[in-house]
Design an enzyme around this catalytic site. Structure first.
Site, short mmCIF file in Angstrom:
data_model
loop_
_atom_site.label_atom_id
_atom_site.label_comp_id
_atom_site.label_asym_id
_atom_site.label_seq_id
_atom_site.Cartn_x
_atom_site.Cartn_y
_atom_site.Cartn_z
N HIS A 17 39.12 49.53 35.93
CA HIS A 17 39.21 48.12 36.31
C HIS A 17 38.01 47.71 37.18
CE1 HIS A 17 41.34 44.38 37.65
NE2 HIS A 17 40.63 44.59 38.75
N GLU A 18 37.78 48.49 38.22
CA GLU A 18 36.68 48.17 39.13
C GLU A 18 35.32 48.35 38.44
OE1 GLU A 18 37.26 46.70 41.79
OE2 GLU A 18 39.41 47.09 41.95
N HIS A 21 34.25 45.06 36.96
CA HIS A 21 33.61 44.20 37.96
C HIS A 21 32.19 44.68 38.25
CE1 HIS A 21 37.25 42.01 38.66
NE2 HIS A 21 37.89 43.00 39.26
#
Length: 343
Positions: A17-18, A21
Site C-alpha cells: 500500500h505504502e 504512495h
C-alpha cells in the site's frame, strides 16, 4: 505461529500500500521524508536517497511521509507544491496498489485451483428453482441485476441479500437468456433458506482466462467488503461482529492449522486467499470518503480540482483530526471485542 504469520502477511500488504504512495510520489517529483513499516518508536532505519526507511516497534500499519499535512510548505519537491492531479494520483495509488495486489493473488489462486462456474450441476426437489423450471446445465448470469461470474458470487448474494427476495434470476440455456423469480426456501433439516441449486464443477481457464477470472475473483472480494459494510450500516450485523488485529491473528492461526495437514502448498494458497480478503478490504476501505483515510483526502482534492481553489488547510485538518479520533475509538472498541471473544 499464527501471530508471526499474521504480522508477516499484514506487513507485506501494508508495505505494498505504502509502496503505491511512494512510487507515485517519486514519479511526480515529490520528496518523501520517511517510509516506515509499523508504528511507534523507530527500531532500525537508514536514509537512502533523501528518504529515511525504517521499521518501528508496533508491527501494525505503516507510513509514507510526504509532508502532505504541512500546507505552508510550498518549496520545490514538496507535496503541496504539485498540481492537484499529481496529488490525487499519489493519494489514490495506495488503495489502488492494494487492489492490484489482491488481483495478483487472485490470478495465482485461479491458476492453481481453477474456479467454480455458475453452471448449475443439480436442482433439488421441493425448492423454488425447480418450480420455476430451472434445469441442470443452465448458467446463472445475473441475480437482481448483479452480474455473477463464479459460484462464490451466487453464494455471496444470497448470504448478504436475504431481505431482497424473491430474486430475479437471469440464466442462459442453449444460448438464450431467460428470467425466473426464485424465492429461497428453508425445508426441514436446512440451516438457512436455499435456492435449491448446486454450482458447477471447477474449471481451469487458459492463460488469458486466468487473468480474466482473477479479476472476477477480485470483484467478488470487493463486493464482499461493500456488502458487509452495507449490512453494518443497515443494522443486519453489529460492531461486535467486526474484527481487528487480534481477530485477524486468530483467523490466520485457524487458517494455518486447518491447512497444515495438507502440506506447504495448501498453507500458502490458504493464506494467500485470506490475504486477498485483507488487501481488497484495505483497498476498498481506503477509497471510501472517510476523513483521515485516503478516500477522505481524495474528496478534498477532487473538490479543489472542481473549484480550482484549495480548501483552507485548517478546516481540512479539523475534519481529518475528527475522523482520526473516531477511527481510534472504533479501533479500541473492535480490539476490546476481539479480546472478549478469546474468553
Amino acid at each position: 505461529m499464527g501471530i508471526i504469520i499474521a504480522i508477516l502477511l499484514f506487513s507485506f500488504i501494508i508495505i505494498f500500500h505504502e509502496l503505491g504512495h511512494f512510487l507515485l510520489a517519486k514519479a511526480n517529483g515529490i520528496r518523501v521524508d520517511e517510509f516506515s513499516l509499523g508504528l511507534g518508536p523507530t527500531l532500525i532505519g537508514k536514509k537512502i536517497g533523501g528518504t529515511f526507511f525504517c521499521i518501528k516497534l508496533l508491527p501494525f500499519g505503516g507510513a509514507c511521509m510526504m509532508g502532505e499535512d504541512d500546507a505552508d510548505d510550498m518549496s520545490e519537491g514538496s507535496f503541496n507544491s504539485k498540481s492537484v492531479w499529481a496529488r490525487i494520483s499519489v493519494i489514490a495509488a495506495g488503495p489502488i496498489f492494494n487492489l492490484i495486489l489482491a488481483w495478483i493473488f487472485c490470478v495465482i489462486l485461479v491458476g492453481a485451483t481453477g474456479y467454480q462456474s455458475t453452471e448449475i450441476s443439480s436442482v433439488a426437489d421441493g425448492y423454488s428453482a425447480q418450480e420455476q423450471g430451472i434445469q441442470t446445465g443452465d448458467v446463472i448470469k445475473k441475480i437482481n441485476g448483479r452480474s455473477v461470474h463464479i459460484w462464490d458470487d451466487v453464494r455471496l448474494y444470497t448470504l448478504t441479500h436475504s431481505d431482497d427476495t424473491p430474486y430475479e434470476v437471469v440464466y442462459e440455456r442453449d444460448g438464450q437468456e431467460y428470467t425466473a423469480q426464485i424465492e429461497p426456501r428453508q425445508l426441514e433439516g436446512d440451516v438457512s433458506p436455499l435456492l435449491g441449486v448446486t454450482g458447477g464443477n471447477f474449471e481451469r481457464p487458459g492463460f488469458f482466462g486466468t487473468m480474466q477470472y482473477g479479476f472476477y475473483r477480485l470483484q467478488y472480494w470487493m463486493n464482499y467488503t461493500v456488502d458487509c459494510l452495507r449490512m453494518l450500516v443497515t443494522g443486519q450485523v453489529g460492531i461486535r461482529d467486526l474484527s481487528g488485529p487480534v481477530g485477524i491473528v486468530a483467523v490466520v492461526d485457524n487458517v494455518y492449522e486447518s491447512a497444515a495437514p495438507s502440506g506447504l502448498l495448501t498453507i500458502l494458497l490458504s493464506l494467500m486467499n485470506f490475504g486477498t480478503l485483507l488487501s481488497a478490504n484495505l483497498g476498498v476501505m481506503n477509497l471510501l470518503p472517510i476523513p483521515a483515510l485516503d478516500g477522505g483526502r481524495l474528496v478534498f482534492l477532487i473538490v479543489e480540482a472542481i473549484r480550482r481553489k484549495r480548501i483552507p488547510p485548517e478546516k481540512e485538518g479539523m475534519v481529518h483530526f475528527a475522523g482520526f479520533a473516531l477511527l481510534m475509538v472504533l479501533m479500541v472498541v473492535v480490539m476490546f471485542n476481539d479480546i472478549m471473544k478469546l474468553f
